[in-house]
Design a protein around this motif. Structure first.
Motif, PDB file in Angstrom:
ATOM      1  N   LEU A  28      28.453  62.655  60.285  1.00 15.37           N
ATOM      2  CA  LEU A  28      29.617  63.423  60.730  1.00 15.37           C
ATOM      3  C   LEU A  28      30.459  63.853  59.535  1.00 15.37           C
ATOM      4  O   LEU A  28      30.952  64.984  59.482  1.00 15.37           O
ATOM      5  CB  LEU A  28      30.474  62.602  61.696  1.00 15.37           C
ATOM      6  N   GLU A  33      32.651  67.218  60.103  1.00 13.65           N
ATOM      7  CA  GLU A  33      33.220  67.040  61.433  1.00 13.65           C
ATOM      8  C   GLU A  33      34.252  65.921  61.493  1.00 13.65           C
ATOM      9  O   GLU A  33      35.050  65.866  62.434  1.00 13.65           O
ATOM     10  CB  GLU A  33      32.103  66.757  62.440  1.00 13.65           C
ATOM     11  N   LEU A  34      34.217  65.011  60.510  1.00 13.73           N
ATOM     12  CA  LEU A  34      35.149  63.890  60.491  1.00 13.73           C
ATOM     13  C   LEU A  34      35.608  63.654  59.057  1.00 13.73           C
ATOM     14  O   LEU A  34      34.783  63.361  58.188  1.00 13.73           O
ATOM     15  CB  LEU A  34      34.466  62.627  61.038  1.00 13.73           C
ATOM     16  N   ASP A  50      42.238  61.094  63.358  1.00 12.25           N
ATOM     17  CA  ASP A  50      41.118  61.998  63.079  1.00 12.25           C
ATOM     18  C   ASP A  50      39.939  61.710  64.005  1.00 12.25           C
ATOM     19  O   ASP A  50      39.248  62.628  64.452  1.00 12.25           O
ATOM     20  CB  ASP A  50      40.666  61.880  61.616  1.00 12.25           C
ATOM     21  N   TYR A  54      38.387  64.280  66.740  1.00  7.97           N
ATOM     22  CA  TYR A  54      36.945  64.560  66.836  1.00  7.97           C
ATOM     23  C   TYR A  54      36.475  64.398  68.286  1.00  7.97           C
ATOM     24  O   TYR A  54      35.741  65.228  68.802  1.00  7.97           O
ATOM     25  CB  TYR A  54      36.155  63.631  65.907  1.00  7.97           C
ATOM     26  N   LYS A  58      34.938  67.298  70.655  1.00 17.84           N
ATOM     27  CA  LYS A  58      33.607  67.104  71.232  1.00 17.84           C
ATOM     28  C   LYS A  58      33.641  67.288  72.754  1.00 17.84           C
ATOM     29  O   LYS A  58      32.762  67.914  73.328  1.00 17.84           O
ATOM     30  CB  LYS A  58      33.108  65.702  70.868  1.00 17.84           C
TER      31      LYS A  58
END
Length: 72
Positions: A28, A33-34, A50, A54, A58
């Motif tokens: 990720l 994405e993270l 955070d 995420y 999602k």
């Protein structure tokens, strides 16, 4: 800016996201994405907000893209 929540390690994030291991968390991060916080080269931490962001992103993606089965 004061952060009242403690930072999580990779194992805690994996548990919160329901992953069995930590390699998925590394993926990720690699995909952007993270975000992660590097305290040192070996100490990586994650902000709980955070991780929550995420998860929300999602969930929104799942709502927007309904399952479309492939016909063979």
């Amino acid at each position: 800016m004061e952060n009242s929540l403690p930072l999580w390690n990779r194992k805690q994030v994996a548990h919160a996201l329901g992953y069995a291991g930590t390699k998925s968390i590394a993926r990720l991060v690699e995909r952007g994405e993270l975000p992660e916080v590097r305290l040192t080269s070996q100490a990586l931490r994650y902000r709980p907000e955070d991780v929550e962001a995420y998860l929300q992103k999602k969930q929104q993606k799942v709502k927007k893209e309904p399952f479309k089965p492939t016909l063979y």
